[in-house]
Design a protein around this motif. Structure first.
Motif, short mmCIF file in Angstrom:
data_model
loop_
_atom_site.label_atom_id
_atom_site.label_comp_id
_atom_site.label_asym_id
_atom_site.label_seq_id
_atom_site.Cartn_x
_atom_site.Cartn_y
_atom_site.Cartn_z
N PHE A 242 11.98 -51.52 31.79
CA PHE A 242 11.01 -52.51 32.22
C PHE A 242 9.95 -52.73 31.15
CE2 PHE A 242 7.17 -53.92 34.42
CZ PHE A 242 7.65 -54.91 35.25
N SER A 243 9.57 -51.67 30.44
CA SER A 243 8.54 -51.80 29.41
C SER A 243 9.02 -52.68 28.25
CB SER A 243 8.13 -50.42 28.89
OG SER A 243 9.24 -49.70 28.40
N SER A 244 10.29 -52.55 27.86
CA SER A 244 10.83 -53.41 26.81
C SER A 244 10.89 -54.87 27.26
CB SER A 244 12.22 -52.93 26.39
OG SER A 244 12.17 -51.63 25.85
N PHE A 245 11.24 -55.06 28.52
CA PHE A 245 11.28 -56.41 29.10
C PHE A 245 9.90 -57.06 29.03
CE2 PHE A 245 10.55 -58.14 33.60
CZ PHE A 245 10.68 -59.46 33.22
N THR A 450 16.46 -49.88 38.94
CA THR A 450 15.83 -49.50 40.21
C THR A 450 14.98 -50.63 40.75
OG1 THR A 450 15.76 -47.21 39.46
CG2 THR A 450 14.36 -47.78 41.31
N TRP A 451 14.28 -51.29 39.86
CA TRP A 451 13.38 -52.39 40.26
C TRP A 451 14.15 -53.51 40.94
CZ3 TRP A 451 12.12 -57.22 37.40
CH2 TRP A 451 10.98 -57.85 37.90
N VAL A 452 15.27 -53.94 40.36
CA VAL A 452 16.02 -55.04 40.99
C VAL A 452 16.73 -54.56 42.26
CG1 VAL A 452 16.32 -56.33 38.85
CG2 VAL A 452 18.05 -54.66 39.51
N ALA A 453 17.13 -53.28 42.30
CA ALA A 453 17.72 -52.75 43.54
C ALA A 453 16.70 -52.76 44.66
CB ALA A 453 18.27 -51.34 43.31
N TYR A 466 6.20 -57.74 45.66
CA TYR A 466 6.40 -56.58 44.79
C TYR A 466 6.82 -57.00 43.39
CZ TYR A 466 8.76 -52.40 42.97
OH TYR A 466 9.19 -51.37 42.19
N GLY A 467 7.79 -57.90 43.29
CA GLY A 467 8.24 -58.35 41.97
C GLY A 467 7.16 -59.11 41.23
N GLY A 468 6.45 -60.01 41.92
CA GLY A 468 5.41 -60.80 41.27
C GLY A 468 4.24 -59.94 40.80
N VAL A 469 3.82 -58.99 41.63
CA VAL A 469 2.71 -58.12 41.24
C VAL A 469 3.11 -57.24 40.06
CG1 VAL A 469 1.29 -56.18 42.00
CG2 VAL A 469 1.62 -58.14 43.50
N SER A 470 4.34 -56.73 40.06
CA SER A 470 4.80 -55.88 38.96
C SER A 470 4.74 -56.63 37.63
CB SER A 470 6.23 -55.39 39.22
OG SER A 470 6.31 -54.59 40.38
#
Length: 498
Positions: A242-245, A450-453, A466-470
């Protein structure tokens, strides 16, 4: 044939690892017209409500220090994510059709007797210490393998004229695909309880309802296996980042995302010069990264689950005795030796001036920055993510706090390391260590699979929140951390070869 009572002693907290808690990616593999829809929130809430029962059953064991096996399976079934995710779009407003299925109290089919943990002697099962040692060892090994896979795939997918210019995308796609496959697979760990599949399970004439119940029972058992936790949490979580993304999203915003050249610039710009563009194009660039990555990873999660359904008749099953008595024990030594070997090779890299792959001078040594420091630091990031999930993911059922915390923290640490590396602080070795922290520690601490799951398993409204806040919090943090250097002094070229 081994006894079914030979089992692991699963710690209570394992029920909070979201890689193992969400509903399966394909909830209706037999394509019935009516089926029940499950969500991650309900499973996490169910696990929390049964804490009191788990505490009460715990004292039925030999010394009161081990958790009841059936209760542990219930809680694992209720909380772990990468293993089970719901269908992409289901109407949550139709409770008569789409309802949360009952949690199976036993991890084995209902037509077989289940021996409670209170009746199992400690000699017949791995202790809690042994179970955790197996799990940690698998996480160490697969975090190293996942890091190697990510770095290798990034190197393969960045080339002149590449249609996709952010190398982290394909690693995130591949890790999410494998996560979906593992979540839906019902064959590899079929013999986990020491009993081969019965004809009822494999018979084409079985009722679809019975097959669905057996599939959920098998998923409950699967999530308690250290090898499976290592694959889902260790390999897939470390393969994706996620950090690289989010780093790529900021670099797209600041017009610093490396773009492979395929022809000379029409304005005769040097290859080291960034072509200026207005803010509107930068906004479109960051929007492209933010939209494409989650969308493609969600599709790959579902595609991986479909591959598992197609490949089910051809997949082998791991032998129960071989896995428990040979693989688990051998991997403890192998994992720690590989980690120690990575440390040793980092101290004495093969491409050092007097090494077997010497390039002449220390200035041309690249192994440590390209891979070795990352391999040394990868297990630390993976283990921190695992234990953060154990203690935080169960606190808010509609917002996986553990995954959110490590993703944001890892993105901010990566941003700080990127700033230090591109301000030429620390010299060549410091530059290599910073690259290792970004690729190894931050890459394994943060996860997209894990995030997309979790996004797939949460209710629609909660998933968007959750996705938007992340994404918003991570990008805002990088704007502050990386933007403070980029839009003042600017980024400098690193002093080490990366």
């Amino acid at each position: 044939m081994p006894s079914r009572t030979q089992s692991y002693t699963i710690p209570d907290e394992y029920s909070n690892v979201d890689e193992l808690a969400a509903p399966a990616p394909v909830e209706n593999p037999t394509e019935r017209q009516l089926y029940r829809h499950s969500t991650l929130e309900k499973r996490l809430d169910r696990g929390s409500n049964k804490d009191d029962k788990a505490h009460k059953k715990k004292h039925d064991d030999v010394d009161g220090s081990w958790l009841d096996l059936s209760t542990s399976h219930e809680r694992l079934h209720a909380n772990l994510t990468e293993v089970s995710v719901p269908a992409p779009v289901e109407d949550e407003e139709k409770p008569p059709i789409f309802q949360e299925p009952d949690v199976l109290e036993s991890p084995v089919p209902s037509d077989t007797s289940h021996t409670s943990n209170a009746q199992i002697s400690r000699r017949e099962r791995a202790s809690r210490f042994a179970t955790e040692l197996y799990t940690v060892s698998y996480l160490i090994l697969f975090s190293i393998l996942g890091t190697l896979a990510r770095l290798g795939l990034q190197a393969l997918t960045v080339y002149p004229g590449a249609p996709v210019i952010n190398g982290s995308l394909w690693a995130n796609f591949g890790g999410s695909l494998i996560m979906g496959f593992l979540a839906e697979d019902r064959k590899v760990f079929r013999e986990e309880w020491g009993r081969k599949p019965t004809s009822d399970i494999e018979s084409p004439s079985s009722k679809s309802e019975d097959l669905a119940a057996l599939g959920k029972a098998h998923a409950t058992v699967k999530r308690t296996i250290p090898l499976y936790i290592g694959l889902a949490t260790g390999f897939c979580g470390s393969f994706t980042s996620f950090s690289s993304f989010m780093r790529d999203a900021f670099l797209a915003l600041s017009n610093d995302l490396p773009t492979p050249l395929y022809h000379p610039s029409p304005t005769n710009q040097a290859t080291t010069t960034t072509v200026r563009r207005n803010g509107g194009y930068s906004f479109m660039a960051v929007l492209a990264i933010i939209i494409i990555t989650p969308s493609l990873c969600l599709v790959s999660l579902q595609f991986g689950a479909h591959l598992a359904l197609v490949a089910d008749p051809f997949l082998p099953s791991l032998h129960f005795t071989f896995q428990r008595k040979v693989v688990d024990r051998a991997l403890v030594a192998i994992a720690w030796l590989i980690w120690l070997g990575a440390i040793f090779i980092t101290i004495f890299p093969p491409d050092r001036p007097v090494g077997p792959a010497s390039k002449g001078t220390w200035a041309r040594e690249t192994w440590r920055s390209q891979a070795l420091f990352a391999l040394v630091l990868a297990p630390l990031g993976c283990l921190l993510r695992f234990y953060a999930s154990l203690h935080l993911n169960g606190r808010i059922s509609s917002f996986p706090l553990g995954t959110f915390t490590v993703n944001i923290f890892g993105a901010l640490v990566l941003g700080m390391c990127y700033d230090l590396q591109h301000s030429n602080i620390g010299g060549r070795v410091g530059c290599q260590v910073l690259q290792g922290v970004m690729d190894g520690f931050c890459g394994c601490l943060t996860t997209v699979s894990t995030w997309v799951a979790e996004l797939k398993g949460l209710r629609r409204r909660h998933a968007y929140i959750y996705g938007g806040v992340s994404v918003a919090v991570a990008l805002a943090g990088l704007v502050v951390v990386m933007g403070s250097l980029r839009w003042t002094k600017g980024f400098r070229a690193p002093v080490c070869l990366t």
